[in-house]
Design a protein around this motif. Structure first.
Motif, PDB file in Angstrom:
ATOM      1  N   PHE A 209       0.860  -1.177   0.000  1.00  0.00           N
ATOM      2  CA  PHE A 209       0.000   0.000   0.000  1.00  0.00           C
ATOM      3  C   PHE A 209       0.897   1.228   0.000  1.00  0.00           C
ATOM      4  CE2 PHE A 209      -2.599  -3.426   1.161  1.00  0.00           C
ATOM      5  CZ  PHE A 209      -3.869  -3.111   0.682  1.00  0.00           C
ATOM      6  N   GLU A 210       0.817   1.984  -1.094  1.00  0.00           N
ATOM      7  CA  GLU A 210       1.727   3.104  -1.292  1.00  0.00           C
ATOM      8  C   GLU A 210       0.959   4.415  -1.205  1.00  0.00           C
ATOM      9  OE1 GLU A 210       4.945   2.576  -1.988  1.00  0.00           O
ATOM     10  OE2 GLU A 210       5.064   0.554  -2.839  1.00  0.00           O
ATOM     11  N   VAL A 211       1.600   5.419  -0.608  1.00  0.00           N
ATOM     12  CA  VAL A 211       1.041   6.766  -0.578  1.00  0.00           C
ATOM     13  C   VAL A 211       2.005   7.668  -1.335  1.00  0.00           C
ATOM     14  CG1 VAL A 211       0.532   8.715   0.923  1.00  0.00           C
ATOM     15  CG2 VAL A 211      -0.221   6.431   1.558  1.00  0.00           C
ATOM     16  N   LEU A 212       1.482   8.459  -2.253  1.00  0.00           N
ATOM     17  CA  LEU A 212       2.342   9.342  -3.041  1.00  0.00           C
ATOM     18  C   LEU A 212       3.059  10.305  -2.110  1.00  0.00           C
ATOM     19  CD1 LEU A 212       0.066  10.211  -6.110  1.00  0.00           C
ATOM     20  CD2 LEU A 212       1.453   8.181  -5.655  1.00  0.00           C
ATOM     21  N   SER A 213       4.380  10.340  -2.181  1.00  0.00           N
ATOM     22  CA  SER A 213       5.161  11.236  -1.330  1.00  0.00           C
ATOM     23  C   SER A 213       6.549  11.408  -1.915  1.00  0.00           C
ATOM     24  CB  SER A 213       5.271  10.657   0.086  1.00  0.00           C
ATOM     25  OG  SER A 213       6.255  11.366   0.818  1.00  0.00           O
ATOM     26  N   GLU A 214       6.976  12.666  -2.005  1.00  0.00           N
ATOM     27  CA  GLU A 214       8.308  12.954  -2.537  1.00  0.00           C
ATOM     28  C   GLU A 214       9.404  12.362  -1.656  1.00  0.00           C
ATOM     29  OE1 GLU A 214       9.809  14.237  -5.306  1.00  0.00           O
ATOM     30  OE2 GLU A 214       7.799  13.858  -6.066  1.00  0.00           O
ATOM     31  N   ALA A 215       9.103  12.175  -0.364  1.00  0.00           N
ATOM     32  CA  ALA A 215      10.117  11.640   0.543  1.00  0.00           C
ATOM     33  C   ALA A 215      10.183  10.114   0.502  1.00  0.00           C
ATOM     34  CB  ALA A 215       9.823  12.099   1.973  1.00  0.00           C
ATOM     35  N   GLY A 216       9.247   9.499  -0.181  1.00  0.00           N
ATOM     36  CA  GLY A 216       9.221   8.043  -0.247  1.00  0.00           C
ATOM     37  C   GLY A 216      10.373   7.508  -1.071  1.00  0.00           C
ATOM     38  N   GLU A 217      10.723   6.235  -0.860  1.00  0.00           N
ATOM     39  CA  GLU A 217      11.857   5.682  -1.591  1.00  0.00           C
ATOM     40  C   GLU A 217      11.412   4.801  -2.756  1.00  0.00           C
ATOM     41  OE1 GLU A 217      10.246   3.395   1.118  1.00  0.00           O
ATOM     42  OE2 GLU A 217      11.697   4.731   2.037  1.00  0.00           O
ATOM     43  N   ALA A 218      10.100   4.587  -2.897  1.00  0.00           N
ATOM     44  CA  ALA A 218       9.609   3.726  -3.969  1.00  0.00           C
ATOM     45  C   ALA A 218       9.249   4.550  -5.198  1.00  0.00           C
ATOM     46  CB  ALA A 218       8.383   2.950  -3.499  1.00  0.00           C
ATOM     47  N   HIS A 219       9.524   3.976  -6.370  1.00  0.00           N
ATOM     48  CA  HIS A 219       9.073   4.589  -7.616  1.00  0.00           C
ATOM     49  C   HIS A 219       7.917   3.758  -8.120  1.00  0.00           C
ATOM     50  CE1 HIS A 219      13.249   5.995  -7.273  1.00  0.00           C
ATOM     51  NE2 HIS A 219      12.747   7.106  -7.761  1.00  0.00           N
ATOM     52  N   ILE A 220       6.775   4.403  -8.286  1.00  0.00           N
ATOM     53  CA  ILE A 220       5.616   3.631  -8.722  1.00  0.00           C
ATOM     54  C   ILE A 220       5.035   4.182 -10.008  1.00  0.00           C
ATOM     55  CG2 ILE A 220       4.992   2.970  -6.358  1.00  0.00           C
ATOM     56  CD1 ILE A 220       2.623   5.032  -6.680  1.00  0.00           C
ATOM     57  N   LEU A 221       4.269   3.323 -10.679  1.00  0.00           N
ATOM     58  CA  LEU A 221       3.414   3.753 -11.784  1.00  0.00           C
ATOM     59  C   LEU A 221       2.011   3.531 -11.272  1.00  0.00           C
ATOM     60  CD1 LEU A 221       5.254   2.014 -14.744  1.00  0.00           C
ATOM     61  CD2 LEU A 221       5.017   4.481 -14.418  1.00  0.00           C
ATOM     62  N   HIS A 222       1.170   4.572 -11.373  1.00  0.00           N
ATOM     63  CA  HIS A 222      -0.162   4.426 -10.782  1.00  0.00           C
ATOM     64  C   HIS A 222      -1.245   4.971 -11.690  1.00  0.00           C
ATOM     65  CE1 HIS A 222      -0.818   8.712  -9.579  1.00  0.00           C
ATOM     66  NE2 HIS A 222       0.489   8.742  -9.716  1.00  0.00           N
ATOM     67  N   CYS A 223      -2.463   4.508 -11.433  1.00  0.00           N
ATOM     68  CA  CYS A 223      -3.630   4.950 -12.187  1.00  0.00           C
ATOM     69  C   CYS A 223      -4.462   5.875 -11.306  1.00  0.00           C
ATOM     70  CB  CYS A 223      -4.456   3.729 -12.597  1.00  0.00           C
ATOM     71  SG  CYS A 223      -6.045   4.169 -13.311  1.00  0.00           S
ATOM     72  N   GLU A 224      -4.798   7.055 -11.853  1.00  0.00           N
ATOM     73  CA  GLU A 224      -5.599   8.023 -11.095  1.00  0.00           C
ATOM     74  C   GLU A 224      -7.030   7.537 -10.955  1.00  0.00           C
ATOM     75  OE1 GLU A 224      -4.685  12.173 -11.163  1.00  0.00           O
ATOM     76  OE2 GLU A 224      -3.296  10.942  -9.988  1.00  0.00           O
ATOM     77  N   ASN A 225      -7.446   6.713 -11.881  1.00  0.00           N
ATOM     78  CA  ASN A 225      -8.846   6.305 -11.925  1.00  0.00           C
ATOM     79  C   ASN A 225      -9.181   5.206 -10.912  1.00  0.00           C
ATOM     80  OD1 ASN A 225     -11.555   6.242 -13.125  1.00  0.00           O
ATOM     81  ND2 ASN A 225     -10.919   4.223 -13.852  1.00  0.00           N
ATOM     82  N   CYS A 226      -8.354   4.169 -10.830  1.00  0.00           N
ATOM     83  CA  CYS A 226      -8.784   3.012 -10.039  1.00  0.00           C
ATOM     84  C   CYS A 226      -7.820   2.645  -8.909  1.00  0.00           C
ATOM     85  CB  CYS A 226      -8.975   1.793 -10.939  1.00  0.00           C
ATOM     86  SG  CYS A 226      -7.433   1.083 -11.553  1.00  0.00           S
TER      87      CYS A 226
END
Ligand SMILES: [Zn+2]
Length: 413
Positions: A209-226
């Protein structure tokens, strides 16, 4: 609570060693103190935030049938040897006693919870079962930075569940997933779940479970819709700009994110290791399927600060703020104003409003208002000569303030 009684106070300048926003603001505002890299003390203010987060999680875990327990942090090495973790887990803290015995500090609690429930799991009728606790975890990190985002000791909720079939685990996972989204929503965070079918990409089946954050260390690809997303460090199959794999209604976007929760399908690894078996519908002896569900609580507090702040300080969402109202008396030597501010404080306390009352006489107006912005409590209420019979109320997240009477103030909180 009166601010003068609170032993932690704000700092005029940011700590020099802070490498992230959460570290800088939490130390400067007096919520935490660093004991060493990755290890923090939470002051009364900080503990109030941690407890608010914990309680939101507790409510949602209880809602889906989780039963709370409290398990120890000091474990005998034997249970870690039984599952192989003693040799395989490099971040496991190992402690030797003066009698030469080996112990482990809880890195996770499969090793204590599985033997615990074994006593009461005998048949299919005893399942499903979900047990959780909220307690510290330890990780022997080589490097620990980013404030309270990545600790060597940190607060976590971990739940464990047992199921007689894989279908039942999958059903329960969907329920936990909804509960997790609800938890993060209640704190004003927008979480995404990575649902790359584990088998194809990774060895173990896990969900993050990822929360968008500039301080996070994960790079994700995400969908705004779902809310579907993948961790693009692990998975290179997906590219930015292509249609969402799941819903097809939006293009995948790349972002930095912090992982706040995770779920592992543990299969029968632990139920085999601790020899839990039940008879299934066909009368065969089987090891139940086990799941593990974590949320980093202190880490969530760090992400909240990273997400909700401005150049003046923290902006806590109301659901996790240490207090709802910061009442500020700008009375100076005016005893009438002091009396009015004291009176409003008493009324707020009587009305069960959580209020921090900055009644200090030795501190100027500018410093008090700056402290309020730094602390980030949702409502600022000012009583001064200027406000007359009324008070000035302002939300930390907004620029506009307004003058209201005491009755209206109580009604609006
Ligand atoms: Zn989508």
């Amino acid at each position: 609570m009166k601010y003068s009684k609170l032993f932690s106070k704000t700092l005029k300048t940011a700590p020099a060693n802070a490498d992230t926003v959460n570290h800088r603001l939490l130390v400067q505002a007096g919520y935490v103190r660093q004991v060493m890299a990755g290890v923090y003390t939470y002051t009364p203010l900080g503990l109030r935030v941690l407890n608010k987060i914990s309680n939101i999680i507790r409510e949602e875990m209880n809602e889906i049938g989780g039963q709370e327990v409290l398990m120890p942090l000091l474990h005998p090495s034997s249970i870690w040897k039984q599952t192989g973790g003693w040799d395989k887990i490099d971040v496991l803290f190992k402690v030797k006693s003066r009698t030469g015995r080996d112990y482990a500090l809880a890195q996770s609690n499969e090793e204590t919870v599985t033997p615990l429930v074994k006593e009461w799991i005998h048949s299919e009728k005893d399942l499903p079962l979900a047990v959780y606790h909220i307690n510290s975890k330890f990780r022997d990190e080589l490097r620990s930075k980013s404030g309270i985002l990545r600790g060597r000791e940190f607060l976590m909720k971990d739940m464990y569940s047992w199921h007689s079939t894989q279908e039942d685990f999958d059903r329960f996972y969907q329920i936990v997933k909804e509960a997790y989204f609800k938890i993060f929503n209640r704190m004003g965070l927008s979480a995404k779940a990575t649902e790359a079918s584990g088998g194809a990409f990774t060895e173990k089946v896990s969900y993050e479970f990822e929360v968008l954050s500039e301080a996070g260390e994960a790079h994700i690809l995400h969908c705004e819709n779902c809310n579907w997303c993948v961790n693009s460090d692990d998975i290179t199959t997906y590219k930015e700009g292509v249609s969402c794999h799941k819903c097809g209604k939006a293009k995948l976007q790349s972002a930095k994110a912090a992982e706040l929760g995770n779920v592992f399908d543990l299969g029968t690894k632990y139920t085999k290791a601790f020899d839990i078996s039940i008879s299934n519908a066909q009368g065969e002896k089987i090891n139940p399927i086990m799941g593990c569900y974590g949320i980093g609580i202190s880490r969530t507090m760090g992400v909240l600060v990273e997400t909700f702040h401005d150049e003046r300080g923290i902006i806590w969402p109301e659901s996790v703020a240490p207090f709802k109202v910061q009442l500020i008396s700008l009375a100076g030597k005016n005893s009438e104003v002091t009396k009015r501010a004291d009176d409003i404080y008493t009324k707020l306390v009587k009305a069960d409003v959580e209020v921090l009352y900055d009644e200090r006489n030795s501190v100027g107006a500018g410093a008090k208002l700056a402290d309020a912005d730094l602390l980030g409590i949702p409502y600022r209420v000012v009583v001064s000569e200027k406000t007359g019979e009324k008070v000035e109320i302002k939300r930390r997240s907004e620029k506009e303030s307004k003058l209201v009477g005491t009755e209206e103030l109580l009604k609006s909180l």
